[in-house]
Write a protein that holds these residues in place. Sequence first.
Motif: not given
Length: 198
Positions: A72-73, A109, A147-149, A174
């Motif tokens: 995560i991220d 997000k 999450v961002n990615s 993403t």
Amino acid sequence: TVMTDLGLATREVNGVSQPERRYFASILAAGIDTRINARAKQIRWPGGSAAYFLAVLAEVAAMRTAPLTLSIDGGEPFTLEATLCAVGNTSSYGGGIRMCSHADPRDGKLALTVVSPVSRRTAARNLRNIYTGDFSKLQDIVTQIQVNSVRLEMPDLIPAVDGEDLFPTPLTVTVAAGAGCFLVPPPRQYRAQTHKTN
């Protein structure tokens, strides 16, 4: 027109990102979702949401899990046994199931939902709550974060996105902020008023 974010899934082979990628508007899912999607396509009658609901019932009865590895991220990867992993740009899919009820397609997000192993009885008893996105009684087995990615790997399963099969994992998801542009008809009340004016 309405501008929204899109999700972007990029395939990875031997640790290297590939040109193969896919934008999606709603939810990328792996696990029981993948099996439900495949089974629903095989049901000729009834069609639509009813077919999806029948597929849900059949897969809940089977209730299989698979090892899921997440990063995560950009963080350290970790592995757990999971029933389902969903990465959402929007909140619902599959005839209105709000699996990523915390998603907002304009916040930049992604909404991540992970369901740990769950018994058939618990899943069947909470099927209505799962459909509406109410996981208040399942907090011990359902994790939801923004999450961002996210990089995910679920061997032997092809994720589904927007109702179609994607490519094998591992893959990274993403956010493509503001990449979605949709033509949205005016509200019915506005159309009625315009018709009366004309």
